[in-house]
Enzyme design. Structure first.
Site, PDB file in Angstrom:
ATOM      1  CG  ASP A 277      -1.887   0.755   1.074  1.00  0.00           C
ATOM      2  OD1 ASP A 277      -2.151   1.622   0.208  1.00  0.00           O
ATOM      3  OD2 ASP A 277      -2.638   1.957   2.037  1.00  0.00           O
ATOM      4  N   GLY A 313      -1.217   5.421   3.436  1.00  0.00           N
ATOM      5  CA  GLY A 313      -0.371   4.669   2.791  1.00  0.00           C
ATOM      6  C   GLY A 313       0.623   4.575   3.494  1.00  0.00           C
TER       7      GLY A 313
END
Length: 397
Positions: A277, A313
């Site tokens: 991510d 993220g």
């Protein structure tokens, strides 16, 4: 010397993590872009010209299902050069197969980004596209702009899938939103993975989504309701169903190690896909970076939105995730390889060519130090992209 001889590389003396177990002192030969032979017996021997990999561990190249950028570049930029730089950054950290993730934006802008990324799929740089947003919950939007979110109307979802020109691999959506379950069914019919994520769904609706065809939990635990004893929510529904692969971010920030351990005990390594991510700061230092239309500040390696402070993220790379999995969480080498290579390869329908060290598959390899599990070298499709010059050649007696 023939062309085949020039394209042949033999690795000897390494610990090989194979589907059937770990072999010490094995031998692996590549020819061109493929693995030509694997010696599965311990002490496979060496021949003159082999590269001596004693003291090293060889695992399959990593497969990242969910990554937004790296090297100061973003897949959501809509610029091919940036997307290439992001992919190269993660390749240098062992990710030989990348599915590029977008972020929430105006539908037409995301569609344009998909067109650019599709060209890199066709060039073999990327393995596909993952649309994360805009079809997600405002209550669980994380680092996505709330004003740009949309209900997952099947027509809008289909517009993005079509913009990917056959290269859409996954769409993350919140199934409780209007059109959510219909979009899950449509994606399943199209052969695109429907992923449940950034959702405020309850247990029953999540089960309905799985029955409709959802097969992935987008970064499980993050951006969804937690487990309550009378309201188990999406986490329990996604963990308990054997049809669902769960993404986990093992960066020491998104999940406490004990939570990751719980997921492994419940789902098993064959249902866990470790992802990054990662946003553009992966492989870079602290500072300010864009994430789609939002600004992110990275401090001490942790990415947070400038406005609001939500985690935005990660700065993770999969070599670090591998090392943490073995040294912090105590996974076996086989379990780590399952979650970083084999499981995501199966999910993508690419297990016949990637995800394990087997004859005939792509020569995508990661070489690690056997003591520290630090990354030493990376090979993609039979070519060294990092560190291949570090190994000595076995001399004739």
């Amino acid at each position: 010397m023939t062309t085949a001889d020039r394209d042949r590389i033999a690795l000897a003396g390494a610990r090989l993590v194979l589907p059937g177990g770990v072999v010490d002192g094995g031998r692996l030969v590549t020819e061109g872009s493929r693995i030509a032979a694997v010696t599965s017996a311990a002490g496979g021997g060496t021949e003159p010209g082999d590269l001596d990999l004693a003291g090293h561990t060889v695992v399959p190249g990593f497969v990242d299902l969910h990554v937004h950028g790296g090297g100061g570049a973003s897949y959501a930029s809509g610029v091919a050069e940036e997307a290439f730089r992001a992919a190269r950054t993660h390749l240098d950290h062992g990710t030989t197969t990348t599915v590029a993730s977008t972020v929430t934006g105006e539908i037409d802008n995301v569609a344009r980004q998909a067109g650019v990324l599709s060209e890199l799929v066709e060039d073999g740089v990327l393995a596909g596209i993952h649309f994360e947003g805009p079809f997600i919950s405002r209550n669980r939007c994380g680092a996505h702009r709330p004003d740009l979110l949309r209900d997952p109307d099947p027509a809008l979802v289909r517009k993005l899938v079509d913009a990917a020109r056959g290269h859409a691999r996954m769409v993350t959506l919140a199934p409780e939103l209007p059109g959510g379950l219909d979009s899950v069914r449509m994606l399943a019919d199209l052969g695109v993975i429907a992923a449940v994520g950034h959702t405020d769904s309850d247990y029953a609706t999540t089960l309905d989504a799985v029955e409709a065809g959802a097969t992935v939990a987008t970064h499980l635990f993050n951006a969804m309701p937690g487990i309550a004893h009378r309201a188990p929510g999406p986490i329990v529904a996604l963990l308990e169903d054997e049809r669902v692969t769960v993404e986990l971010i093992n960066d020491g920030v998104h999940l406490h190690p004990s939570v990751l351990d719980l997921a492994y005990r419940t789902a098993g390594a064959d249902r866990v896909a470790l992802i990054t991510d990662a946003m553009g700061a992966a492989g870079m230092g602290d500072g300010f970076y864009p994430l789609g239309p939002l600004q992110v500040e990275v401090s001490d390696g942790v990415a947070r939105l400038v406005e609001g402070g939500a985690i935005a993220g990660s700065t993770l790379t999969l070599d670090v995730a591998f090392k943490r999995s073995v040294t912090v969480n105590g996974l076996t080498l086989g379990q780590a390889v399952e979650s970083l290579s084999a499981t995501p390869a199966r999910l993508l329908g690419l297990a016949d060519s990637i995800g394990s060290l087997e004859t005939g598959k792509n020569a995508d390899l990661v070489v690690l130090d056997s003591g520290s599990y630090d990354l030493v070298a990376v090979m993609r499709r039979g070519r060294w992209v990092l560190g291949g010059d570090r190994f000595t050649t076995v001399k004739p007696d």
